[in-house]
Design an enzyme around this catalytic site. Sequence first.
Site, mmCIF file in Angstrom:
data_model
loop_
_atom_site.group_PDB
_atom_site.id
_atom_site.type_symbol
_atom_site.label_atom_id
_atom_site.label_comp_id
_atom_site.label_asym_id
_atom_site.label_seq_id
_atom_site.Cartn_x
_atom_site.Cartn_y
_atom_site.Cartn_z
ATOM 1 N N SER A 90 0.834 -1.195 0.000
ATOM 2 C CA SER A 90 0.000 0.000 0.000
ATOM 3 C C SER A 90 0.871 1.250 0.000
ATOM 4 O O SER A 90 1.618 1.500 -0.951
ATOM 5 C CB SER A 90 -0.963 -0.051 1.187
ATOM 6 O OG SER A 90 -1.907 0.992 1.129
ATOM 7 N N HIS A 199 -8.503 0.623 0.911
ATOM 8 C CA HIS A 199 -8.664 -0.439 -0.085
ATOM 9 C C HIS A 199 -10.119 -0.902 -0.206
ATOM 10 O O HIS A 199 -10.384 -2.070 -0.494
ATOM 11 C CB HIS A 199 -7.753 -1.630 0.218
ATOM 12 C CG HIS A 199 -6.309 -1.251 0.359
ATOM 13 N ND1 HIS A 199 -5.506 -0.956 -0.714
ATOM 14 C CD2 HIS A 199 -5.539 -1.073 1.458
ATOM 15 C CE1 HIS A 199 -4.297 -0.628 -0.288
ATOM 16 N NE2 HIS A 199 -4.300 -0.686 1.025
#
Length: 226
Positions: A90, A199
Site C-alpha cells: 500500500s 482499499h
Amino acid sequence: MTKTAFLFAGQGAQYLGMGRDLYDHYPIVKETIDRASQVLGYDLRHLIDTEEEKLNQTRYTQPAILATSVAIYRLLQEKGYQPDMVAGLSLGEYSALVASGALDFEDAVALVAKRGAYMEEAAPAGSGKMVAVLNTPVEVIEEACQKASELGVVTPANYNTPAQIVIGGEVTAVDRAVELLQEAGAKRLIPLKVSGPFHTALLEPASQKLAAVSYTHLTLPTSDLV
C-alpha cells in the site's frame, strides 16, 4: 544465488518515537527526516516523537512512515546493503519507488501528504475501520461480509495470505461482519491501527483526486487505494 528484497511497510506500522534512536546517531537519517520536514512545512520529527494523535491521522501518518522508511533504507545503503528488488504494501509502494529511483524523495513526500489528505476527506476518521481475520477460510469471510453489507459497505480489502485477510468498510457493517465471523468460529480478529477503511470502495473519491495530480515523469500508483 541468493537474492535480497526489501519490503516497505504500509500504514499501521507507525508508533510514537519511531526512528528516534537512528535519527540521533546517524546523519543520513537526520538529513532525510529534516528534508521531509522542509517539504511538508512542519517539524515531522517533533510530530513523530510527541503528537501521537496526529501521528495516527492519515494525512500525517503517511509522510511519517515514508520518511522513516526511506531514512532507514538510506542508512542500510551506507552500511553496504543493496537489495536486488524492492516492493511495498500500500503506502509502502511509494517508499519502494523512491528506493528504486523511480521517484524523487521530495516528490514522494509531497505526494503522500496529498494522498493522506484525500483519503481523510473521502473517509473521515471514525467513519470506517479495518480488521484482520486470521486462520479463517476465505469463503467464510466473504460470506460474512456479504451478509453484513446490508448495514453498509464492508468487503475483504487485503488478501494478504491464505491465513490472513483484512476486511474493511463502514464501522457498523464491519462490526456486524466481525460478529458473524465469531459465530462462524473465527478465533483471531485484530482491529488495525488505521484511521480509515483503506482499499475499499469508500476511497474511490480519493483515488480520483490523486489521479489528477500530474507528475510528467511518473505514473502514480492510485489503484492501491481501492
